[in-house]
Design a protein around this motif. Structure first.
Motif, mmCIF file in Angstrom:
data_model
loop_
_atom_site.group_PDB
_atom_site.id
_atom_site.type_symbol
_atom_site.label_atom_id
_atom_site.label_comp_id
_atom_site.label_asym_id
_atom_site.label_seq_id
_atom_site.Cartn_x
_atom_site.Cartn_y
_atom_site.Cartn_z
ATOM 1 N N PHE A 132 0.857 -1.189 0.000
ATOM 2 C CA PHE A 132 0.000 0.000 0.000
ATOM 3 C C PHE A 132 0.883 1.226 0.000
ATOM 4 O O PHE A 132 1.974 1.221 0.560
ATOM 5 N N LYS A 176 4.213 0.392 2.128
ATOM 6 C CA LYS A 176 4.210 -0.578 3.210
ATOM 7 C C LYS A 176 3.673 -1.893 2.678
ATOM 8 O O LYS A 176 2.637 -1.931 2.018
ATOM 9 N N ALA A 198 1.812 -5.333 2.743
ATOM 10 C CA ALA A 198 0.704 -5.898 3.525
ATOM 11 C C ALA A 198 0.583 -7.403 3.328
ATOM 12 O O ALA A 198 0.072 -8.100 4.199
ATOM 13 N N PRO A 245 -4.984 -11.728 13.390
ATOM 14 C CA PRO A 245 -5.209 -10.486 14.124
ATOM 15 C C PRO A 245 -5.545 -9.337 13.179
ATOM 16 O O PRO A 245 -5.316 -9.427 11.979
ATOM 17 N N SER A 246 -6.079 -8.295 13.772
ATOM 18 C CA SER A 246 -6.431 -7.115 12.982
ATOM 19 C C SER A 246 -5.189 -6.570 12.286
ATOM 20 O O SER A 246 -4.116 -6.500 12.885
ATOM 21 N N GLY A 247 -5.340 -6.220 11.050
ATOM 22 C CA GLY A 247 -4.231 -5.663 10.283
ATOM 23 C C GLY A 247 -3.309 -6.710 9.702
ATOM 24 O O GLY A 247 -2.268 -6.371 9.138
ATOM 25 N N SER A 248 -3.683 -7.973 9.800
ATOM 26 C CA SER A 248 -2.793 -9.013 9.300
ATOM 27 C C SER A 248 -2.904 -9.194 7.785
ATOM 28 O O SER A 248 -2.122 -9.930 7.192
ATOM 29 N N GLY A 249 -3.878 -8.576 7.164
ATOM 30 C CA GLY A 249 -3.954 -8.627 5.707
ATOM 31 C C GLY A 249 -5.075 -9.493 5.170
ATOM 32 O O GLY A 249 -5.107 -9.805 3.977
ATOM 33 N N LYS A 250 -6.044 -9.872 6.031
ATOM 34 C CA LYS A 250 -7.121 -10.764 5.593
ATOM 35 C C LYS A 250 -7.987 -10.105 4.506
ATOM 36 O O LYS A 250 -8.221 -10.699 3.447
ATOM 37 N N THR A 251 -8.419 -8.893 4.786
ATOM 38 C CA THR A 251 -9.267 -8.206 3.808
ATOM 39 C C THR A 251 -8.501 -7.979 2.511
ATOM 40 O O THR A 251 -9.029 -8.158 1.415
ATOM 41 N N THR A 252 -7.235 -7.604 2.663
ATOM 42 C CA THR A 252 -6.416 -7.364 1.476
ATOM 43 C C THR A 252 -6.333 -8.621 0.617
ATOM 44 O O THR A 252 -6.549 -8.566 -0.598
ATOM 45 N N GLU A 257 -15.868 -11.050 7.161
ATOM 46 C CA GLU A 257 -16.517 -10.858 8.461
ATOM 47 C C GLU A 257 -18.005 -10.594 8.321
ATOM 48 O O GLU A 257 -18.503 -9.565 8.755
ATOM 49 N N HIS A 273 -13.413 -13.575 12.906
ATOM 50 C CA HIS A 273 -12.719 -13.590 14.191
ATOM 51 C C HIS A 273 -13.386 -14.563 15.150
ATOM 52 O O HIS A 273 -12.875 -14.847 16.222
ATOM 53 N N GLU A 277 -11.153 0.242 -3.032
ATOM 54 C CA GLU A 277 -10.696 1.542 -2.548
ATOM 55 C C GLU A 277 -11.859 2.480 -2.237
ATOM 56 O O GLU A 277 -11.654 3.555 -1.696
#
Ligand SMILES: Nc1ncnc2c1ncn2[C@@H]1O[C@H](COP(=O)(O)OP(=O)(O)OP(=O)(O)O)[C@@H](O)[C@H]1O
Ligand SMILES: [Mg+2]
Lengths: 229, 391
Positions: free
Chosen positions: A13, A20, A22, A41-48, A169, A202, B389
Motif C-alpha cells: 500500500f 508498506k 501488507a 489479528p487485525s491488520g494481518s492482511g485478511k481483507t487485502t 466478516e 474472528h 478503494e
C-alpha cells in the motif's frame, strides 16, 4: 482443478516513503466446494488477500488465478466478467439504501443481463425466503435490522449461483445468534450448491463449521489446518 | 413510474429510485436546476429584447436595398444623405423604385406631463410600397399637413386612449413647437433608445425639423425590379455611387449589421452578452455541483455494484437517467418563473421580452447536456479506482 490458485503473492500500500507491504509471498489453493476460513489479528492482511482474490484490487506482484484465468494484468472486461462469477459479502452489508430488499437482490441478477423479469422475480423471492426474509421482501434497508440487512446481502451474493463466494466478516455487525444463523446458512447453501466459500472471521465458534482454517499474521500464512472428514 | 422506467431501461431505474428516495435532496437538486434555468432564460430574454427592438425599429418600412451614410451604424446615428443619391440610384435599370426615409428623435409630452423620446419616421405619402403593413393603408391620409400616426405602445403612455385615436377622434399635441394632429395609431413599443414612434409624411417631417429642409434623407429605400437579384444590384449601386459617402446593403444585411453593432459596440449590448455568459457559467457550476454531489453521495453504493461486476457504462446510465429526470422536472418550474419575470420586466420597461420556443428548447437540451456531462465527469473517480478503494 482448484477454482482459486494463489502463487507468491505480494502486495503493497502507498508509494515512496510510506510504501508498506501488507501481503508477503502468499501461496494457496482452495478446493472446490469447501468452506475455508481465514483468521488472524487485525491488520494481518485478511481483507487485502480476500479483495485481491475477489478481483476488487489490482494484483501487483505474484499470481492469482480464478477459474484458471490470471488476474494479474487482466483487462477491465476480464475483471468484470470474473466479478460476475463471484459472490462477495462485505463486512458492512453495503446494500443500496434506495432499493428494497427485492430490488437489491434483483441487482445481483440483472448484472448478468436483462433476462426474463418474471423468472428473475421468482428467483429473487425464492432466495429471500431461503434467508428467512419472505415477509420483508419489499422493505427498504432502512427498515430492516442489522441481521436482516446482512441476510439480504447474502441473498444478493448468492442469487445468481456464483461458483465462489467471498465473505469478509459477515457476522461482525451481528449479535451472536444471528451471526451463527448467517454462517450456517452460508454453509448449507454452499453445500447444496457446491459453492466454494472463503470467509474471514474472528469468531471462534464458527470454526467448527470450516473444512479448512488458514491463519494470517503480518501478511504471511502462519497456519493451515484441514479437517479430515 | 418505477415500472414504466424499468420496462423502458430494461433494468432497475436506480437513478430514479435514488432521486426519489431522498425527497429533500431531490427538491434541493431540482431547485438548483430550476434556478440555473431561470438565470439563463432571463439573461437570454433581455438579450433577445435587444434583438426584438432592432426588428421593431425596422418594422415601419420595407425595401429590398437600404442605402445609408457611410458613417451610419444604426438607424438614427448617420449623417443625412444628399438627394442626389436617390436620383442616381433610380437611374439603375434594375431599380424599380426608390424613396427617401427620414428619421429623427423628438420629445413628446405624455398625458401625465412626462417627456417621451419618439422616433419620427418620415415617408413620402405616395411611397406606399415602402411602408410597413401597419401604416401602409393610412399613409396617403398623412398628406394633410401636420398629421401623424402615433404608437399606442409608447412606454408609459395611456395606450387605451391612444388606441382610440382615429380620423374621427384625432389627438392634438405639440412637438418641436408645432401642433400635430394624430389621426391614427399603430402598435410598436419602445426600445433601448426611444420610448415610442410617430409616422409622418416627408413634408410634415421637414416642417418639424427645419434643419433638414434642404431635403436630406436619413436613408434611401430601394426596390429592385422583378427577377433582379438584390445582391447584384447592391454591388452595381455601390460602384455607381462610389464617390458619395454611402454604404449600400440589402435591408436584411443592414438590420443584421445594426444588431451586431448594438451587441458588440454599444455598452448595453456588450453588458447583456456578458450577463448571458455569466449566467451560463453560473448555471453550469450549479448543475455540476448538483450532479457531482449526487455521485459522491452514492459512491460507496456504486462501488458495491462495481464489485458485483457492473461495467462503467452502467453508472453512466444511472447518471444520464438522473440528468434527464432532473433536467425535465427542473425545467418546468424554471420556465414558469422565467416567463413570469419576462412579463414583469416587459410591463416595467415596455421592452419586447418574449419566450421563444427555440430559446426554451435550447436551454432545456443544454441543461440535460450539462447535467449528463457533469455527472460523467463526476463519475470519473469511479472508473479509475479499484472497488476495494471506494467502500
Ligand atoms: N487502503 C489502504 N491503504 C493503506 N494501507 C492499507 C489499506 N488497506 C489496508 N492497509 C494496511 O494493510 C494492512 C492489512 O490490512 P487489512 O485490512 O487487510 O487487515 P485485516 O486483516 O483485514 O484487518 P481487520 O481484521 O482489522 O479487518 C494493515 O496494516 C492496514 O493498515
Ligand atoms: Mg478486514
Amino acid at each position: 482443478m482448484s477454482p482459486i490458485v494463489v502463487e507468491c503473492l505480494n502486495h503493497w500500500f502507498g508509494a515512496g516513503e510510506v510504501r508498506k507491504q501488507a501481503i508477503y509471498d502468499v501461496s494457496l489453493e482452495v478446493d472446490r466446494g469447501s468452506l475455508t476460513i481465514l483468521m488472524g489479528p487485525s491488520g494481518s492482511g485478511k481483507t487485502t488477500l480476500l479483495t485481491l482474490m475477489g478481483c476488487l484490487r489490482e494484483v501487483q506482484d505474484g499470481s492469482v488465478r480464478l477459474f484458471g484465468a490470471e488476474l494479474k494484468g487482466a483487462g477491465i472486461q476480464t475483471l468484470e466478467a470474473m466479478r460476475r462469477r463471484l459472490g462477495f459479502i462485505f463486512q458492512a452489508h453495503n446494500l443500496h439504501e434506495s432499493l428494497t430488499a427485492r430490488q437489491n437482490v434483483l441487482a445481483g441478477l440483472q448484472v448478468h443481463g436483462r433476462g426474463d423479469p418474471a423468472r428473475h422475480n421468482v428467483a429473487v423471492e425464492h432466495m429471500l425466503r431461503l434467508v428467512g426474509l419472505g415477509d420483508r421482501i419489499d422493505y427498504l434497508p432502512g427498515n430492516l435490522s442489522g441481521g436482516q440487512k446482512q441476510r439480504v446481502a447474502i441473498a444478493r451474493a448468492l442469487v445468481s449461483n456464483p461458483e465462489v463466494v467471498f465473505a469478509d466478516e459477515p457476522t461482525a455487525a451481528l449479535d451472536h445468534d444471528s451471526g451463527m444463523a448467517v454462517v450456517r446458512m452460508l454453509k448449507t447453501l454452499g453445500q447444496e450448491r457446491g459453492t466454494t466459500t472463503v470467509m474471514v472471521t474472528h469468531d471462534n465458534r464458527i470454526l467448527d463449521l470450516a473444512d479448512r482454517i488458514m491463519t494470517l499474521e503480518d501478511g504471511r500464512i502462519v497456519g493451515d489446518q484441514r479437517k479430515t472428514p | 413510474m418505477t415500472r414504466l422506467l424499468a420496462a423502458l431501461l430494461g433494468r432497475l431505474p436506480i437513478g430514479w429510485l435514488q432521486l426519489t428516495h431522498n425527497r429533500g435532496r431531490m427538491i434541493a437538486a431540482l431547485a438548483g436546476v430550476a434556478f440555473a434555468n431561470v438565470l439563463v432564460l432571463v439573461q437570454l430574454g433581455i438579450l433577445g429584447a435587444l434583438n426584438g427592438t432592432v426588428a421593431i425599429a425596422y418594422a415601419p418600412f420595407e425595401a429590398d436595398i437600404f442605402i445609408s451614410s457611410s458613417d451610419a451604424n444604426t438607424l438614427t446615428d448617420g449623417s443625412p444623405l444628399s438627394r442626389r443619391v436617390l436620383f442616381r440610384a433610380l437611374s439603375d435599370p434594375q431599380v424599380e423604385a426608390a424613396a427617401p426615409l427620414y428619421l429623427a428623435n423628438v420629445d413628446w409630452t405624455r398625458h401625465d406631463g412626462s417627456i417621451a423620446t419618439m422616433i419620427v419616421y418620415g415617408l413620402p405619402v405616395e411611397a406606399q410600397a415602402f411602408a410597413g403593413s401597419f401604416i401602409r393603408e393610412a399613409l396617403p391620409s398623412l398628406a394633410m399637413p401636420d398629421t401623424a400616426l402615433i404608437d399606442r405602445g409608447t412606454r408609459a403612455a395611456d395606450s387605451e386612449a391612444l388606441s382610440r385615436v382615429s380620423p374621427e377622434a384625432p389627438l392634438q399635441f405639440e412637438v418641436n413647437g408645432r401642433t400635430i394632429t394624430a389621426t391614427g395609431n399603430f402598435d410598436l413599443g419602445g426600445s433601448f433608445s426611444a420610448d415610442g414612434s410617430l409616422a409622418v409624411s416627408d413634408q410634415t417631417f421637414l416642417r418639424l425639423f427645419p434643419s433638414r429642409i434642404s431635403g436630406t434623407p436619413s436613408h434611401i429605400l430601394v426596390d429592385v425590379s422583378d427577377g433582379a437579384e438584390s445582391t447584384a444590384v447592391v454591388a452595381r449601386l455601390a460602384e455607381r455611387l462610389s464617390p458619395e459617402p454611402v454604404k449600400v446593403r440589402t435591408l436584411e444585411t443592414a438590420k443584421a449589421d445594426d444588431l451586431t453593432y448594438q451587441l458588440t459596440q454599444r455598452p448595453t449590448g456588450v453588458i447583456f452578452g456578458f450577463s448571458v455568459a455569466m449566467a451560463v457559467v453560473i448555471g453550469l457550476v450549479i448543475v455540476y455541483q448538483v450532479l457531482s454531489t449526487d455521485v459522491a453521495d452514492h459512491l460507496s453504493e456504486y462501488a458495491t455494484f462495481k464489485a458485483m461486476g457492473y461495467p462503467h457504462r452502467f453508472f453512466l446510465g444511472i447518471v444520464l437517467e438522473e440528468s434527464v429526470v432532473l433536467g425535465l422536472i427542473g425545467f418546468l418550474p424554471g420556465l414558469i418563473v422565467a416567463v413570469g419575470l419576462y412579463q414583469f420586466v416587459a410591463g416595467l420597461t415596455g421592452l419586447p421580452i418574449e419566450m421563444t420556443i427555440a430559446r426554451a428548447t435550447s436551454v432545456f437540451s443544454g441543461t440535460i447536456l450539462a447535467c449528463a456531462a457533469s455527472g460523467t465527469f463526476a463519475a470519473r473517480r469511479l472508473r479509475a479506482a479499484d472497488p476495494a478503494e471506494l467502500f
